[in-house]
Design a protein around this motif. Structure first.
Motif, short mmCIF file in Angstrom:
data_model
loop_
_atom_site.label_atom_id
_atom_site.label_comp_id
_atom_site.label_asym_id
_atom_site.label_seq_id
_atom_site.Cartn_x
_atom_site.Cartn_y
_atom_site.Cartn_z
N ALA A 78 0.83 -1.21 0.00
CA ALA A 78 0.00 0.00 0.00
C ALA A 78 0.87 1.25 0.00
O ALA A 78 0.55 2.24 -0.67
CB ALA A 78 -0.93 0.00 1.21
N GLN A 79 1.98 1.21 0.73
CA GLN A 79 2.90 2.36 0.73
C GLN A 79 3.60 2.50 -0.60
O GLN A 79 3.74 3.60 -1.13
CB GLN A 79 3.92 2.22 1.85
N VAL A 80 4.03 1.38 -1.17
CA VAL A 80 4.74 1.42 -2.45
C VAL A 80 3.80 1.89 -3.56
O VAL A 80 4.18 2.69 -4.41
CB VAL A 80 5.33 0.03 -2.79
N TYR A 81 2.56 1.39 -3.56
CA TYR A 81 1.60 1.72 -4.60
C TYR A 81 0.81 2.99 -4.29
O TYR A 81 -0.06 3.37 -5.07
CB TYR A 81 0.61 0.57 -4.82
N THR A 82 1.08 3.62 -3.18
CA THR A 82 0.37 4.81 -2.68
C THR A 82 -1.15 4.64 -2.75
O THR A 82 -1.87 5.42 -3.37
CB THR A 82 0.79 6.09 -3.44
N LEU A 83 -1.62 3.58 -2.10
CA LEU A 83 -3.06 3.33 -2.03
C LEU A 83 -3.71 4.35 -1.10
O LEU A 83 -3.12 4.77 -0.10
CB LEU A 83 -3.35 1.93 -1.51
N SER A 84 -4.93 4.73 -1.42
CA SER A 84 -5.68 5.62 -0.55
C SER A 84 -6.09 4.85 0.71
O SER A 84 -6.09 3.62 0.70
CB SER A 84 -6.92 6.14 -1.27
N PRO A 85 -6.46 5.55 1.77
CA PRO A 85 -6.91 4.83 2.97
C PRO A 85 -8.10 3.90 2.71
O PRO A 85 -8.17 2.81 3.27
CB PRO A 85 -7.30 5.96 3.93
N ASP A 86 -9.00 4.31 1.83
CA ASP A 86 -10.14 3.45 1.49
C ASP A 86 -9.69 2.20 0.76
O ASP A 86 -10.18 1.10 1.03
CB ASP A 86 -11.16 4.21 0.62
N GLU A 87 -8.74 2.34 -0.18
CA GLU A 87 -8.23 1.18 -0.90
C GLU A 87 -7.49 0.23 0.04
O GLU A 87 -7.63 -0.98 -0.05
CB GLU A 87 -7.29 1.62 -2.03
N TRP A 88 -6.71 0.81 0.97
CA TRP A 88 -5.98 -0.01 1.94
C TRP A 88 -6.95 -0.78 2.82
O TRP A 88 -6.78 -1.98 3.05
CB TRP A 88 -5.06 0.87 2.79
N THR A 89 -8.00 -0.11 3.28
CA THR A 89 -9.01 -0.77 4.12
C THR A 89 -9.68 -1.90 3.36
O THR A 89 -9.88 -3.00 3.89
CB THR A 89 -10.06 0.25 4.60
N THR A 90 -10.03 -1.65 2.11
CA THR A 90 -10.65 -2.69 1.29
C THR A 90 -9.72 -3.88 1.13
O THR A 90 -10.14 -5.04 1.24
CB THR A 90 -11.02 -2.12 -0.10
N ALA A 91 -8.43 -3.62 0.89
CA ALA A 91 -7.46 -4.70 0.72
C ALA A 91 -7.33 -5.54 2.00
O ALA A 91 -7.28 -6.76 1.95
CB ALA A 91 -6.09 -4.15 0.32
N VAL A 92 -7.30 -4.87 3.14
CA VAL A 92 -7.18 -5.59 4.42
C VAL A 92 -8.42 -6.42 4.67
O VAL A 92 -8.34 -7.58 5.11
CB VAL A 92 -6.92 -4.60 5.57
N ILE A 93 -9.60 -5.87 4.37
CA ILE A 93 -10.85 -6.61 4.57
C ILE A 93 -10.89 -7.84 3.65
O ILE A 93 -11.26 -8.94 4.06
CB ILE A 93 -12.07 -5.71 4.35
N LEU A 94 -10.49 -7.66 2.39
CA LEU A 94 -10.46 -8.78 1.45
C LEU A 94 -9.47 -9.85 1.91
O LEU A 94 -9.77 -11.04 1.88
CB LEU A 94 -10.07 -8.29 0.04
N GLN A 95 -8.30 -9.42 2.38
CA GLN A 95 -7.29 -10.39 2.84
C GLN A 95 -7.80 -11.16 4.05
O GLN A 95 -7.61 -12.37 4.15
CB GLN A 95 -5.99 -9.66 3.18
N SER A 96 -8.48 -10.49 4.97
CA SER A 96 -8.96 -11.18 6.16
C SER A 96 -10.11 -12.13 5.83
O SER A 96 -10.32 -13.12 6.53
CB SER A 96 -9.39 -10.16 7.22
N SER A 97 -10.85 -11.84 4.76
CA SER A 97 -11.94 -12.74 4.38
C SER A 97 -11.43 -13.99 3.67
O SER A 97 -12.13 -14.99 3.61
CB SER A 97 -12.95 -12.02 3.50
N ILE A 98 -10.20 -13.93 3.14
CA ILE A 98 -9.62 -15.08 2.46
C ILE A 98 -9.10 -16.08 3.47
O ILE A 98 -9.28 -17.27 3.32
CB ILE A 98 -8.49 -14.63 1.51
N THR A 99 -8.41 -15.59 4.50
CA THR A 99 -7.78 -16.50 5.47
C THR A 99 -8.69 -16.86 6.59
O THR A 99 -9.76 -16.49 6.75
CB THR A 99 -6.51 -15.86 6.06
#
Length: 146
Positions: free
Chosen positions: A125-146
């Motif tokens: 997220a830091q490397v790709y400069t994701l917005s806070p909303d994009e970062w939150t979405t990514a974390v939610i998606l990752q937690s739903s996978i595992t």
């Protein structure tokens, strides 16, 4: 051989960042080399055509048929990370260098072979400069996978 992620190491002069690397015993031209040659010869014997010039080769569809399809959330996370990298105009090698990861790790994440950890998502997220909303979405998606 063990793959080690990038990490901080305490030195006499302070803290130093150590890039991702492989830890283990290097292959030498001794016994390990001899075993490698033996394996190569054995593999050649096993793969030698049994009939007149016809060799059975697995097609791409046969090779991927054994891998389970991605879940919807995993596919969405993979697409989000790949799109973010491409939006920044980074190659896989450039993104891996900036994130302290290997290109193989980025490829595995973007192809869905591995699920990124929370730390991987934060670094990317830091490397790709994701917005806070994009970062939150990514974390939610990752937690739903595992």
């Amino acid at each position: 051989m063990v793959r080690v992620r990038g990490h901080w190491r305490r030195t006499r002069s302070g803290m130093t960042w150590v890039r991702a690397h492989t830890r283990g015993r290097p292959v030498t031209a001794g016994v390990g080399f001899g075993l490698g040659i033996a394996a190569l010869i054995a593999g050649g014997v096993l793969l030698w055509p049994k009939t007149s010039g016809q060799v059975e080769v697995a097609t791409q569809s046969q090779a991927t048929a054994t891998r389970a399809p991605l879940t919807a959330s995993h596919a969405q996370l993979v697409q989000m990370l790949r799109t973010a990298r491409q939006r920044m105009g980074l190659t896989v090698e450039q993104a891996a260098g900036r994130a302290g990861m290997t290109p193989a790790e980025i490829i595995d994440i973007e192809s869905g072979l591995t699920v990124p950890t929370g730390q991987d998502i934060s670094v990317l997220a830091q490397v790709y400069t994701l917005s806070p909303d994009e970062w939150t979405t990514a974390v939610i998606l990752q937690s739903s996978i595992t």
